[in-house]
Motif scaffolding. Structure first.
Motif, PDB file in Angstrom:
ATOM      1  N   GLY A   6       0.913  -1.135   0.120  1.00 19.84           N
ATOM      2  CA  GLY A   6       0.230  -0.013   0.096  1.00 19.84           C
ATOM      3  C   GLY A   6       0.887   1.152  -0.020  1.00 19.84           C
ATOM      4  N   SER A   7       1.800   1.401   0.827  1.00 16.87           N
ATOM      5  CA  SER A   7       2.843   2.435   0.878  1.00 16.87           C
ATOM      6  C   SER A   7       3.640   2.569  -0.347  1.00 16.87           C
ATOM      7  N   SER A   8       3.839   1.730  -0.957  1.00 17.30           N
ATOM      8  CA  SER A   8       4.623   1.882  -2.385  1.00 17.30           C
ATOM      9  C   SER A   8       3.618   2.026  -3.388  1.00 17.30           C
ATOM     10  N   VAL A   9       2.290   1.693  -3.640  1.00 14.88           N
ATOM     11  CA  VAL A   9       1.538   2.115  -4.638  1.00 14.88           C
ATOM     12  C   VAL A   9       1.359   3.614  -4.221  1.00 14.88           C
ATOM     13  N   PHE A  10       1.093   4.007  -3.000  1.00 16.16           N
ATOM     14  CA  PHE A  10       0.942   5.224  -2.509  1.00 16.16           C
ATOM     15  C   PHE A  10       1.976   6.163  -3.070  1.00 16.16           C
ATOM     16  N   GLY A  11       3.139   5.844  -2.880  1.00 14.55           N
ATOM     17  CA  GLY A  11       4.333   6.478  -3.226  1.00 14.55           C
ATOM     18  C   GLY A  11       4.525   6.673  -4.865  1.00 14.55           C
ATOM     19  N   ALA A  12       4.069   5.578  -5.663  1.00 14.58           N
ATOM     20  CA  ALA A  12       4.015   5.522  -7.051  1.00 14.58           C
ATOM     21  C   ALA A  12       3.187   6.414  -7.604  1.00 14.58           C
ATOM     22  N   GLY A  13       2.080   6.372  -6.878  1.00 14.50           N
ATOM     23  CA  GLY A  13       0.857   7.454  -7.514  1.00 14.50           C
ATOM     24  C   GLY A  13       1.179   8.837  -7.185  1.00 14.50           C
ATOM     25  N   VAL A  63       6.619   8.397   2.567  1.00 15.45           N
ATOM     26  CA  VAL A  63       6.524   6.966   2.667  1.00 15.45           C
ATOM     27  C   VAL A  63       7.919   5.958   2.552  1.00 15.45           C
ATOM     28  N   THR A  64       8.900   6.974   2.159  1.00 18.82           N
ATOM     29  CA  THR A  64      10.281   6.247   1.947  1.00 18.82           C
ATOM     30  C   THR A  64      10.785   5.728   3.104  1.00 18.82           C
ATOM     31  N   THR A  65      10.884   6.729   4.031  1.00 16.23           N
ATOM     32  CA  THR A  65      11.622   6.209   5.452  1.00 16.23           C
ATOM     33  C   THR A  65      10.839   5.272   6.398  1.00 16.23           C
ATOM     34  N   PRO A  66       9.502   5.293   6.120  1.00 15.50           N
ATOM     35  CA  PRO A  66       8.927   4.157   7.063  1.00 15.50           C
ATOM     36  C   PRO A  66       8.922   3.012   6.083  1.00 15.50           C
ATOM     37  N   LEU A  67       8.975   3.042   4.893  1.00 13.55           N
ATOM     38  CA  LEU A  67       9.087   1.797   4.274  1.00 13.55           C
ATOM     39  C   LEU A  67      10.511   0.982   4.599  1.00 13.55           C
TER      40      LEU A  67
END
Length: 405
Positions: free
Chosen positions: A253-260, A285-289
């Motif tokens: 979910g975080s990666s999809v959000f970042g991509a969007g 979202v990068t640091t939490p990932l």
């Protein structure tokens, strides 16, 4: 925080001054990657140096080289020279992190370690954000800001060099081989490599992007500050969710959000407020990932394997951080500055797709058996990542015993 003020200034200054000197995005990408090559090398070398000559001497030597390197940038305005200087600074910063984090870890108890590490991460992030404000105090076309960064770094070493705290031992586990790490956690290995590219592109090429689209120095500083402000704000809600949900779904979910968000940044063009919003959420979202991927990897490992796996993950992240700016720089050279967002979006999307694939290959660990989540920054050395892993395992075990009791 003082170290991060100086280092954060220099990261943005490279993009600003590089644009003034007429360096191409591809050349600045090589300069950026030089830092992460040095950082990766320093992570492997610093513990050996500390064991050989001691914390104080290593700290003093690295601080001297780092301060000198910062002053040297405006003296030799050539891409090859800047690459060497960045390699030196990356090596020094890595050693500084190992030394400082060893001291913090030694001073903390099992009860306070989580709070100490969290406070340390907050101090780092605030230092980077504050550094962007200091850039407004001078002109990137002169030597003033480089000298200011050098002074901040020099002052930052005084507290530790004058400390009477007993010198701790540095015990860093040998990193797990990449093949063994991949067998244990394919998502952790691939995700960390790709995330290294995302982080290095954001922090190293963000100022280059701003220069290329014609932002002022103040606007570029605010743009970079938003990348790290987002991380400071979103770290805790994502961390809270990580202890409630399947972490692989949260990574997806975080990666999809970042991509969007990055795709929107690319589509919106050069609108400044849209750029700030995209930077806030993409950096957010990068640091939490980073912490999520570490926690997900620890969930499938025994406590004994966590220290070695932490070293392997940090090494993998470093490899991605070297490659990421090169890809972004070449893309920006060929397709224009907006390729900055395109590369970030594609990389985030790749993490998301791989997370979905891994969910079809392995059943998730039961939620009650998951390790505790602790905020860990991508700038941390193996010492902090190992300490965070041990704390998370001990905390999770204590919670399980309390529930059973």
């Amino acid at each position: 925080m003082l170290i991060m003020l100086g280092n954060g200034m220099h990261f943005t200054l490279i993009g600003l001054r590089g644009g003034i000197e007429g360096f191409s995005p591809a050349e600045l990408a090589v300069v950026t990657s030089g830092y992460f090559i040095g950082f990766l090398t320093g992570a492997q070398t610093a513990p050996k140096l500390i064991r050989r000559v001691g914390h104080v001497r290593v700290f003093a030597a690295l601080g001297s080289f780092m301060s000198a390197g910062l002053i040297a940038f405006p003296l030799i305005a050539e891409p090859w020279a800047w690459t060497i200087l960045r390699l030196l600074l990356g090596f020094c910063m890595s050693g500084v992190y190992v030394t400082a984090e060893s001291w913090l870890n030694h001073a903390a108890t099992n009860e306070t370690r989580g709070k100490v590490l969290s406070a340390y991460m907050i101090a780092q992030t605030l230092g980077i954000i504050g550094a962007q404000g200091l850039l407004s105090l001078g002109d990137a076309g002169t030597s003033v800001l480089f000298i200011g960064a050098s002074i901040l770094v020099s002052i930052s070493f005084a507290p530790i060099l004058l400390s009477i705290t007993p010198v701790p031992a540095v015990e860093v586990a040998r990193p797990m081989p990449l093949r063994a790490l991949f067998r244990a956690s394919p998502l952790g290995t691939v995700g960390m490599f790709l995330l290294g590219g995302v982080y290095a592109t954001q922090s190293g090429m963000g100022a280059v992007f701003g220069t290329q689209i014609g932002l002022s120095a103040g606007q570029i500083a605010l743009f970079i500050a938003m990348l790290f402000a987002g991380a400071l704000v979103l770290q805790y809600p994502i961390g809270w969710l990580s202890d409630k949900l399947d972490r692989r779904k949260l990574i997806f979910g975080s990666s999809v959000f970042g991509a969007g968000v990055c795709a929107l940044g690319w589509a919106m063009g050069g609108g400044f407020w849209a750029l700030l919003a995209a930077a806030f959420f993409a950096g957010g979202v990068t640091t939490p990932l980073y912490a999520l991927i570490i926690a997900t990897t620890n969930d499938v490992l025994s406590t004994e394997d966590m220290p070695a796996a932490s070293g392997g993950l940090v090494f993998t992240f470093g490899l991605g951080a070297i490659a990421g700016p090169l890809v972004a720089g070449w893309a920006m050279q060929a397709l224009g500055p907006q390729a900055f967002w395109l590369v970030l979006s594609v990389t985030f999307a790749t993490i998301a797709f791989y997370a979905v694939y891994r969910m079809t290959q392995r059943v998730s660990a039961p939620q009650e058996e998951s390790e505790s989540y602790l905020n860990v920054l991508p700038t941390s050395s193996m010492v902090a990542v190992e300490a965070a892993g041990v704390w998370a395992a001990e905390n999770a075990e204590a919670e399980r015993e309390e529930e059973e009791g």
